[in-house]
Design a protein around this motif. Structure first.
Motif, short mmCIF file in Angstrom:
data_model
loop_
_atom_site.label_atom_id
_atom_site.label_comp_id
_atom_site.label_asym_id
_atom_site.label_seq_id
_atom_site.Cartn_x
_atom_site.Cartn_y
_atom_site.Cartn_z
N LEU A 121 58.68 3.48 -33.62
CA LEU A 121 57.48 2.75 -34.01
C LEU A 121 56.24 3.63 -33.86
O LEU A 121 56.06 4.31 -32.85
CB LEU A 121 57.33 1.50 -33.13
N GLY A 122 55.40 3.62 -34.89
CA GLY A 122 54.12 4.30 -34.84
C GLY A 122 53.01 3.35 -35.24
O GLY A 122 53.26 2.18 -35.51
N GLY A 123 51.79 3.87 -35.28
CA GLY A 123 50.68 3.00 -35.60
C GLY A 123 49.50 3.72 -36.20
O GLY A 123 49.66 4.71 -36.92
N THR A 124 48.32 3.24 -35.88
CA THR A 124 47.07 3.76 -36.43
C THR A 124 46.36 4.64 -35.41
O THR A 124 46.26 4.28 -34.24
CB THR A 124 46.13 2.60 -36.83
N SER A 125 45.87 5.79 -35.88
CA SER A 125 45.10 6.69 -35.03
C SER A 125 43.62 6.49 -35.30
O SER A 125 43.18 6.47 -36.46
CB SER A 125 45.48 8.15 -35.32
N LEU A 126 42.86 6.36 -34.23
CA LEU A 126 41.41 6.22 -34.31
C LEU A 126 40.76 7.39 -33.57
O LEU A 126 41.36 7.96 -32.66
CB LEU A 126 40.97 4.91 -33.66
N PRO A 127 39.54 7.77 -33.93
CA PRO A 127 38.86 8.83 -33.18
C PRO A 127 38.36 8.31 -31.84
O PRO A 127 37.73 7.25 -31.77
CB PRO A 127 37.70 9.22 -34.10
N LEU A 128 38.65 9.03 -30.79
CA LEU A 128 38.18 8.67 -29.46
C LEU A 128 36.69 9.00 -29.36
O LEU A 128 36.25 10.09 -29.77
CB LEU A 128 38.95 9.45 -28.40
N ARG A 129 35.93 8.10 -28.81
CA ARG A 129 34.48 8.31 -28.70
C ARG A 129 34.15 9.09 -27.43
O ARG A 129 33.54 8.56 -26.50
CB ARG A 129 33.74 6.99 -28.77
N ASP A 130 34.58 10.35 -27.45
CA ASP A 130 34.28 11.24 -26.34
C ASP A 130 33.25 12.26 -26.81
O ASP A 130 32.58 12.07 -27.82
CB ASP A 130 35.57 11.92 -25.83
N ARG A 131 33.11 13.36 -26.11
CA ARG A 131 32.08 14.34 -26.44
C ARG A 131 32.36 15.08 -27.75
O ARG A 131 31.47 15.78 -28.26
CB ARG A 131 31.93 15.36 -25.30
N TYR A 132 33.56 14.95 -28.30
CA TYR A 132 33.89 15.59 -29.56
C TYR A 132 33.67 14.68 -30.76
O TYR A 132 33.82 15.11 -31.91
CB TYR A 132 35.35 16.06 -29.55
N TYR A 133 33.32 13.44 -30.52
CA TYR A 133 33.20 12.45 -31.59
C TYR A 133 31.96 12.69 -32.45
O TYR A 133 30.89 13.04 -31.94
CB TYR A 133 33.14 11.04 -30.98
N ARG A 134 32.12 12.47 -33.77
CA ARG A 134 31.01 12.46 -34.71
C ARG A 134 31.07 11.18 -35.52
O ARG A 134 32.15 10.61 -35.72
CB ARG A 134 31.07 13.68 -35.64
N TRP A 135 29.94 10.74 -36.01
CA TRP A 135 29.87 9.43 -36.68
C TRP A 135 30.79 9.33 -37.89
O TRP A 135 31.26 8.24 -38.24
CB TRP A 135 28.43 9.15 -37.10
N SER A 136 31.10 10.44 -38.55
CA SER A 136 31.94 10.41 -39.74
C SER A 136 33.43 10.39 -39.44
O SER A 136 34.26 10.27 -40.35
CB SER A 136 31.63 11.63 -40.62
N ASP A 137 33.80 10.50 -38.16
CA ASP A 137 35.22 10.64 -37.81
C ASP A 137 36.06 9.41 -38.14
O ASP A 137 37.26 9.52 -38.37
CB ASP A 137 35.37 10.98 -36.33
N ASP A 138 35.44 8.22 -38.14
CA ASP A 138 36.21 7.00 -38.42
C ASP A 138 36.80 7.06 -39.83
O ASP A 138 37.97 6.70 -40.03
CB ASP A 138 35.31 5.77 -38.26
N LEU A 139 36.01 7.50 -40.79
CA LEU A 139 36.51 7.65 -42.16
C LEU A 139 37.42 8.86 -42.28
O LEU A 139 38.45 8.83 -42.95
CB LEU A 139 35.35 7.75 -43.14
N LEU A 140 37.05 9.93 -41.62
CA LEU A 140 37.79 11.19 -41.72
C LEU A 140 39.22 11.05 -41.25
O LEU A 140 40.16 11.45 -41.93
CB LEU A 140 37.07 12.27 -40.91
N MET A 141 39.43 10.43 -40.09
CA MET A 141 40.77 10.38 -39.51
C MET A 141 41.70 9.50 -40.33
O MET A 141 42.84 9.88 -40.61
CB MET A 141 40.71 9.90 -38.06
#
Length: 253
Positions: A121-141
């Motif tokens: 079983l797998g699922g959905t990957s989301l960007p973690l909102r840590d120090r590497y996060y950028r606002w565009s990452d939600d669409l990018l990932m």
């Protein structure tokens, strides 16, 4: 009978490992959850921080293992086999720089209890909102992972790649892990053991044995993308022969 669920977390110099462990501690259906943290030769105080977390939160069963052979494949295989030897019937995996959603364990247990066909079983990957996060990452990932699955399926002429399961968000029946040989004990600068394992499960147990649940969510750090760029990440996955040549420093664990 309720599945006995364990979670394996491979770590190497993970400054935010407590965040991952806290996410596991906060699982809504965390009763009886066992966590196997596999240290893969850390040179910092990662192990000590895991020990402190375990001492401060005795409500979460944490076992620390050591795997000196470099590679997430080797580390995870050690953890999975230890969990299976201890009686776990379903073993999940996430990473030390990832944060499963609070209903992660609930959804894993429900899927395996409800449908005997599902083995991986797998699922959905989301960007973690840590120090590497950028606002565009939600669409990018979200778009990048879909595109990568399609490109790999075309490159290999194999539909099994359309359902490859990312290592930071996966769960497998113990019986399927043993039957398919588990993760190859390789390092990330050679192969992607999670993708290889997904394809092997599909080939040996059937395409329907692998399922992607869009609601099974894990946020993971974008640190590797920040270091290499999206284009080079695509080359990394699509042309593994270039690792150590064109791509000289893959392993950022």
């Amino acid at each position: 009978m309720t599945d006995r669920l364990a979670v394996v977390v491979p770590v190497f110099n993970e400054p935010d490992v407590a965040r991952a462990l806290e996410a596991l501690r906060r699982q809504r259906d965390g009763a009886g959850l066992s966590v196997y943290v596999v240290d893969n030769g850390s040179t910092d105080d990662t192990v000590q921080r895991v020990e402190r977390f375990a001492a401060d939160h005795p409500d979460l069963a944490v076992r620390i293992l050591s795997e000196p052979q470099k590679g997430t494949g080797a580390a995870c295989d050690t953890g999975f086999r230890a969990a299976i030897a201890d009686g776990s019937t379903v073993v999940a995996r996430t990473d030390g720089d990832s944060e499963p959603a609070e209903d992660w364990a609930t959804r894993i247990r429900a899927t395996f209890s409800r449908d005997a066909t599902v083995q991986l079983l797998g699922g959905t990957s989301l960007p973690l909102r840590d120090r590497y996060y950028r606002w565009s990452d939600d669409l990018l990932m979200s778009g990048a992972l879909r595109l990568l699955r399609i490109l790999m399926a075309v490159a290999h002429l194999d539909a099994a790649y359309l359902r490859f399961v990312a290592g930071h968000n996966m769960a497998v029946r113990a019986s399927a892990y043993v039957a398919t040989g588990g993760f190859e004990r390789t390092s990330i600068d050679r192969r992607d053991e999670d993708i290889d394992f997904s394809v092997r499960v599909s080939h040996r147990l059937g395409y329907a044995a692998v399922r992607i649940d869009p609601q099974l969510k894990v946020a993971t750090s974008m640190r590797r993308v920040r270091r290499y760029g999206m284009g080079m990440m695509g080359v990394h996955h699509l042309v593994p022969a270039l690792r150590g040549k064109l791509i000289r420093t893959i392993d950022v664990r």
